[in-house]
Design a protein around this motif. Structure first.
Motif, PDB file in Angstrom:
ATOM      1  N   ASN A 218       0.847  -1.198   0.000  1.00  0.00           N
ATOM      2  CA  ASN A 218       0.000   0.000   0.000  1.00  0.00           C
ATOM      3  C   ASN A 218       0.881   1.246   0.000  1.00  0.00           C
ATOM      4  O   ASN A 218       2.065   1.173   0.334  1.00  0.00           O
ATOM      5  N   PRO A 219       0.307   2.417  -0.316  1.00  0.00           N
ATOM      6  CA  PRO A 219       1.059   3.651  -0.092  1.00  0.00           C
ATOM      7  C   PRO A 219       1.335   3.782   1.403  1.00  0.00           C
ATOM      8  O   PRO A 219       0.385   3.827   2.207  1.00  0.00           O
ATOM      9  N   ALA A 222      -0.594   6.093   3.698  1.00  0.00           N
ATOM     10  CA  ALA A 222      -2.028   5.808   3.811  1.00  0.00           C
ATOM     11  C   ALA A 222      -2.335   4.761   4.869  1.00  0.00           C
ATOM     12  O   ALA A 222      -3.483   4.665   5.323  1.00  0.00           O
ATOM     13  N   VAL A 223      -1.338   3.968   5.269  1.00  0.00           N
ATOM     14  CA  VAL A 223      -1.590   2.907   6.250  1.00  0.00           C
ATOM     15  C   VAL A 223      -0.833   3.163   7.552  1.00  0.00           C
ATOM     16  O   VAL A 223      -0.629   2.243   8.347  1.00  0.00           O
ATOM     17  N   GLN A 263       1.776  14.656   7.650  1.00  0.00           N
ATOM     18  CA  GLN A 263       1.253  13.910   6.509  1.00  0.00           C
ATOM     19  C   GLN A 263      -0.218  13.612   6.631  1.00  0.00           C
ATOM     20  O   GLN A 263      -0.811  13.029   5.700  1.00  0.00           O
TER      21      GLN A 263
END
Length: 264
Positions: A218-219, A222-223, A263
């Motif tokens: 995954n990016p 994002a996780v 972020q």
């Protein structure tokens, strides 16, 4: 420069350190002839040369050098420029460095040779064998003939070969430092904290594996999980207090927390 069958390329290997000690045997196993090994420390050159069939250890880089189709500079980045300037390269020879952050422009001072980059994106440590078929090899060259030879050489070792510009390779190298060197340092801190608490390092193994697997699938941003993402002030404060005996680690914890939160 000789664009012969890549299975029979003659290689001059300058360096006998962590990368060269694994690259030399890999080149030989792929059917290439490592003509010579040179290293500033002669015993190291002799040790590596003894592992390679038909390879001589050079004690000096005197003229004329043994002829080779490719001369690979497996030396520290800071040593490349001076080695290029001080070595009596044969006119028209192909010389390639293995540095991630060093521009192809380093060859500008050597107009009589073909310059190139043969950068293996991997970490090398004594006692740990590397599967070269999985190692990304990043290629760049001053001309199309040199590029073709380096691509053929790379493809004889690895299934993952890419042409990258110097600017791309520099960004890749920075990314690799974050992904590898900095991650390893953080794991070292975690290991030290567990040792202080008389806890086994193996406790973290399932967490580390899941974290890496998830980030590769995954990016990563994002996780992201953890108290920084949740803005869990009590937990963050408790962690900072637990790191009071390690001010440098506490500062790093606070910097990484702030970076994660930017972020969101």
């Amino acid at each position: 420069m000789n664009n012969r069958n890549p299975a029979s390329l003659r290689i001059g290997l300058l360096g006998a350190g962590r990368v060269a000690s694994q690259l030399g045997p890999a080149l030989a196993a792929a059917g290439h002839q490592v003509v010579f090994v040179w290293n500033r420390t002669v015993p190291a050159a002799k040790t590596l040369a003894a592992q390679l069939p038909g390879t001589q250890a050079l004690t000096t880089l005197a003229s004329p050098l043994p002829l080779a189709d490719v001369y690979l500079l497996a030396v520290p980045d800071a040593a490349v420029a001076s080695l290029l300037a001080s070595t009596p390269w044969p006119a028209g020879g192909l010389v390639a460095h293995l540095a991630g952050a060093l521009s192809l422009a380093v060859f500008a001072s050597q107009p009589t040779v073909h310059g190139g980059v043969f950068y293996p994106l991997q970490t090398f440590s004594p006692g740990r064998a590397v599967d070269w078929s999985t190692v990304p090899l990043c290629i760049e060259a001053t001309d199309s003939a040199a590029e073709a030879t380096l691509l053929a050489l790379a493809r004889s070792l690895s299934q993952h070969v890419r042409l990258l510009s110097s600017a791309q390779r520099l960004k890749l190298h920075v990314a690799a430092v974050f992904a590898n060197n900095f991650t390893n340092h953080l794991l070292g801190i975690a290991d030290a904290l567990l040792t202080e608490a008389n806890l086994p390092a193996a406790l973290l193994a399932p967490l580390v594996r899941e974290t890496v697997d998830k980030a590769l699938a995954n990016p990563p941003f994002a996780v992201q999980t953890g108290p920084a993402v949740r803005r869990d002030a009590p937990t963050l404060a408790a962690h900072q207090a637990a790191l009071a005996a390690h001010p440098a680690w506490k500062a790093l914890y606070e910097q990484l927390t702030a970076s994660i939160q930017t972020q969101l």
